[in-house]
Design an enzyme around this catalytic site. Structure first.
Site, short mmCIF file in Angstrom:
data_model
loop_
_atom_site.label_atom_id
_atom_site.label_comp_id
_atom_site.label_asym_id
_atom_site.label_seq_id
_atom_site.Cartn_x
_atom_site.Cartn_y
_atom_site.Cartn_z
N HIS A 97 0.84 -1.20 0.00
CA HIS A 97 0.00 0.00 0.00
C HIS A 97 0.88 1.26 0.00
CE1 HIS A 97 -3.09 2.89 0.88
NE2 HIS A 97 -4.00 1.95 0.69
N GLU A 164 -5.01 0.28 -7.21
CA GLU A 164 -5.29 1.54 -6.50
C GLU A 164 -4.31 2.60 -7.00
OE1 GLU A 164 -5.75 1.58 -2.31
OE2 GLU A 164 -6.76 -0.36 -2.20
O1 LIG Z 1 -7.20 0.26 0.88
C1 LIG Z 1 -8.05 1.08 0.61
C2 LIG Z 1 -7.72 2.23 -0.15
O2 LIG Z 1 -6.47 2.74 0.10
C3 LIG Z 1 -8.78 3.22 -0.37
O3 LIG Z 1 -8.84 4.20 0.61
P1 LIG Z 1 -9.87 5.39 0.43
O4 LIG Z 1 -11.14 4.75 -0.09
O5 LIG Z 1 -10.02 5.99 1.74
O6 LIG Z 1 -9.31 6.28 -0.65
#
Ligand SMILES: O=C[C@H](O)COP(=O)(O)O
Length: 251
Positions: A97, A164
């Protein structure tokens, strides 16, 4: 081990207290009783893992965490090993991440080592892949990120890729559906034909409605439709998570 064909996930990151997490689980388990949550998952901080597993018992949902040690059992003070997590029923671990790479300087080599530790212990790595900036070459960036991981884990190991784009995390809106479709199609192509089950989910400011938008925009290009969606902030509201479960399940 077989991964579900469609999956909705939620990472609570470091947002919730134990009491918050308990209330979230109560709402979710009321709605998804009798196995109606099968195939969906939540990734929580380590101390909450066994509690969440207990609170969600009967829903069929899987529980996971947001990190694990790159080392096996031994003199690694403060680490949480894949072995301990597997003993506690951990099914998934998030790795790569951008927040962990930003906060702890994790390299893709470290991500690859952690992925191998997870896979060797029957924990499915959820690899967070994606380009840092809006105008980056998605295919080239993801190819480099995934190469590290794919060369470290057994081709038979199950694997989830969470696409992502870093520029779409923690902002107001998800990436445009057309961009997600192009990127997911490129990632699918990069993954080729692995022998282990492989799924791709979309994350980055996803909320209820995001998955339906992608599906509608990708009708003519099924390879670009992800196998599910991964919520961060929006999922803190259990009703928003449940709406995404419904969207993903009805596709
Ligand atoms: O792991 C989840 C993501 O990083 C999404 O986070 P977010 O929906 O707060 O942008």
């Amino acid at each position: 081990m077989t991964l579900p064909s469609r999956l909705a996930g939620f990472s609570s990151k470091a947002y919730q207290s134990v009491e918050d997490a308990k209330r979230w689980a109560q709402t979710v388990s009321d709605r998804l009783a009798e196995g109606r949550g099968a195939g969906h998952y939540v990734c929580v901080p380590h101390p909450i893992l066994p509690l969440m597993a207990e609170w969600l018992a009967g829903t069929g949902m899987d529980v996971g965490v947001q990190d694990l040690s790159r080392f096996g059992p031994g003199p690694h003070t403060g680490d949480v090993t894949a072995e301990i997590l597997a003993e506690l029923g951990c099914r998934y671990v998030m790795l790569g991440h951008p927040e962990r790479r930003r906060d702890y300087g994790e390299t893709w080599q470290i991500v690859a080592e952690k992925s191998a530790r997870a896979a060797q212990n029957g924990i499915v790595p959820i690899i967070i892949a994606g380009e840092p900036h809006r105008d980056d070459d998605v295919r080239a960036v993801c190819a480099e990120q995934l190469d590290h991981v794919l060369s470290a884990i057994d081709p038979d190991a199950d694997l989830v890729i969470a696409y992502e784009p870093a520029w779409a995390i923690g902002v107001a809106d998800a990436a445009p559906a057309a961009h997600i479709i192009d990127s997911v199609a490129a990632i699918r192509d990069l993954l080729g034909s692995r022998s282990g089950d492989t799924r791709i989910v979309y994350g980055g400011s996803a909320k209820s409605g995001t998955f339906n938008d992608i599906v509608a925009a990708g009708a003519a290009r099924p390879a670009g439709i992800p196998d599910g969606v991964f919520l961060g902030r929006a999922g803190l509201d259990p009703h928003a998570f449940l709406a995404s479960v419904d969207e993903v399940a009805s596709d």
